[in-house]
Motif scaffolding. Structure first.
Motif, PDB file in Angstrom:
ATOM      1  N   ILE A 138       3.784 -10.799   6.731  1.00 34.64           N
ATOM      2  CA  ILE A 138       2.865 -10.148   7.664  1.00 34.64           C
ATOM      3  C   ILE A 138       1.912 -11.232   8.178  1.00 34.64           C
ATOM      4  CG2 ILE A 138       1.136  -8.367   8.000  1.00 34.64           C
ATOM      5  CD1 ILE A 138       3.895  -7.269   7.384  1.00 34.64           C
ATOM      6  N   THR A 213       2.854   2.718   4.057  1.00 37.64           N
ATOM      7  CA  THR A 213       2.004   1.696   4.675  1.00 37.64           C
ATOM      8  C   THR A 213       2.241   1.646   6.177  1.00 37.64           C
ATOM      9  OG1 THR A 213       2.098   0.364   2.641  1.00 37.64           O
ATOM     10  CG2 THR A 213       1.346  -0.733   4.649  1.00 37.64           C
ATOM     11  N   TYR A 215       1.581  -0.653   9.323  1.00 40.60           N
ATOM     12  CA  TYR A 215       1.201  -1.983   9.779  1.00 40.60           C
ATOM     13  C   TYR A 215       0.868  -1.890  11.270  1.00 40.60           C
ATOM     14  CZ  TYR A 215       3.262  -3.585   5.397  1.00 40.60           C
ATOM     15  OH  TYR A 215       3.551  -3.793   4.073  1.00 40.60           O
ATOM     16  N   THR A 226      -3.173  -8.647  12.680  1.00 39.22           N
ATOM     17  CA  THR A 226      -2.282  -7.654  12.075  1.00 39.22           C
ATOM     18  C   THR A 226      -2.852  -7.223  10.729  1.00 39.22           C
ATOM     19  OG1 THR A 226      -0.327  -8.606  13.150  1.00 39.22           O
ATOM     20  CG2 THR A 226       0.058  -7.196  11.243  1.00 39.22           C
ATOM     21  N   SER A 228      -3.157  -3.516   7.819  1.00 43.86           N
ATOM     22  CA  SER A 228      -2.371  -2.391   7.330  1.00 43.86           C
ATOM     23  C   SER A 228      -3.278  -1.320   6.742  1.00 43.86           C
ATOM     24  CB  SER A 228      -1.365  -2.857   6.275  1.00 43.86           C
ATOM     25  OG  SER A 228      -2.025  -3.388   5.143  1.00 43.86           O
TER      26      SER A 228
END
Length: 443
Positions: A138, A213, A215, A226, A228
């Motif tokens: 990520i 989750t 994102y 980015t 989450s």
């Protein structure tokens, strides 16, 4: 010192199972299409989730959201029962059933809950690699996770979550129930079209790695980042959500001859399947005519029968035996021989018996038989089973007063539901008979 063996008469029965898989138990998921001796098993998981974020909007700032990139359902993997070469496809649906709202769990025999028609996502899983490490990247953050089933879901679900009203859903005093009213939960099922359906997999909903989750990207101060948001069934130290593990059996082959009311009298083969499964009722009439003696050892012994499928569908962790008090419609623990620790919630199965060792099972009934022939007490029928949990009236050891508790006690026998089955020789089996072996001295 003498030795004798007493004849055992056994009847097979299917169990009217009242097991409940609660949020802290491993949940079964998968399909065993055709065990060559027992038939089919199918198991689904139902769960709801709540936002991990406390009293705040989990997506940081609604106006800063650029896009929902992905939504992943993660389940903490805890093992497999059956053929580890199985390849199964797990699909996720949204629960659309107002009856799914009990946080104490549901009977494994409960009917499945209704879901929406559209599938939210799916994953085809090869069980030989399900526990392999997986790399998750990520942005600049790289994580390696293992023992985790990850199922991608439709990003429209994340958009729904992000669109929920902050005040009424996320920061209200009844935040969790408010969220569950707008999102009832998820059903995870195994597709009937899966390539190879011969195993059950197990997952912990109690594990912090089990979560949904989202994102997403946000733009703040001109910079896109980015991040989450997690939604879980269990948050460390707190439990909020609902769960159910529904299991369906389809008895086939020899197992299909069993039912709830009619046993096979003096069965040659005893079919024992873990919850929701079967049990045998054992009667030993020879104990009624045995003279008063000093009992050095009384041991119920029997052996598994070599049959197709044994190498794949293995035995339960433990078998269990208790007494049937039919006059009072209850089950009793075996007095004196079965000693339970209310401190550790365990018992010494190495001494009492129930595990398969050197291809042999035994149960130690020495003190039970001694008391029976000395005091001419009732010769109870015995129940032999492989339950996840059994509810018995506990008879304390004699030194504690032999008092039966007023309420039933839940003894955990096999930790994972629907795991294990075996066929053992009954009393009429010509080569592997079940028997009560007694070593004694005359008085």
């Amino acid at each position: 010192t003498f030795e004798t063996t007493l004849r055992v008469y056994a009847d097979n029965f299917l169990m009217d199972d009242s097991s409940v898989v609660n949020y802290a138990d491993d949940h079964a998921l998968g399909i065993i299409e055709d065990d060559p001796e027992f038939g089919g098993t199918e198991s689904d998981i139902y769960l709801s989730v709540v936002p991990n974020a406390t009293n705040r909007y989990p997506f940081i700032d609604r106006d800063s959201i650029v896009a929902i990139d992905s939504v992943i359902l993660s389940l903490a993997y805890k093992g497999v029962y059956g053929d580890t070469n199985s390849v199964q496809q797990f699909s996720v649906f949204e629960i659309d059933d107002p009856d799914f709202k009990d946080s104490t769990g549901y009977l494994i025999s409960h009917p499945g809950f209704t879901t929406t028609f559209n599938r939210l996502g799916s994953a085809t899983v090869n069980l030989t690699t399900i526990d392999d490490p997986k790399t998750i990247i990520i942005k600049s953050d790289t994580q390696v996770v293992s023992n985790l089933l990850r199922i991608p879901l439709d990003t429209a679900l994340g958009k729904r979550f992000a669109a929920y009203d902050t005040n009424t859903i996320y920061i209200s005093s009844n935040r969790d129930s408010a969220f569950q009213k707008v999102f009832n939960g998820l059903a995870i099922k195994t597709d009937a079209a899966s390539p190879q359906k011969s195993a059950l997999t197990y997952y912990s909903l109690y594990d912090e790695n089990t979560k949904l989750t989202c994102y997403f990207r946000i733009k703040q101060n001109g910079i896109v980042d980015t991040v989450s948001a997690d939604f879980s069934l269990y948050i460390t130290g707190q439990y909020y959500a609902y769960n159910a593990n529904i299991i369906r059996r389809t008895p086939l082959h020899g197992y299909a001859a069993l039912d709830l009311t009619t046993g096979i009298k003096d069965a040659e083969k005893i079919y024992l399947q873990s919850s929701p499964g079967s049990y045998a009722i054992l009667n030993i009439p020879g104990l009624d005519t045995m003279h008063n003696s000093v009992i050095h050892r009384a041991e119920l012994e029997f052996e598994p029968i070599l049959l197709p499928g044994n190498e794949i569908y293995t035995t339960p962790d433990l078998l269990f035996i208790d007494m049937i008090d039919s006059a009072n419609n209850r089950y009793l623990s075996v007095p004196d021989d079965f000693n339970y620790s209310f401190t550790n919630y365990t018992y010494d199965y190495q001494t009492f018996g129930g595990s398969l060792k050197n291809n042999r099972y035994f149960f130690n009934l020495t003190r039970y038989v001694q008391n029976m022939i000395t005091k001419q007490s009732k010769n109870y029928a015995l129940r032999l089973s492989a339950p996840q949990t059994t509810l018995d009236y506990y008879i304390y050891p004699k030194e504690s007063g032999s008092v039966i508790t007023a309420n039933r006690v839940a003894f955990r026998i096999n930790p994972q539901i629907a795991k294990g089955r075996t066929i053992v020789g009954g009393g009429s089996n010509s080569s592997q008979p079940m028997r009560l072996r007694i070593i004694y001295s005359k008085i």
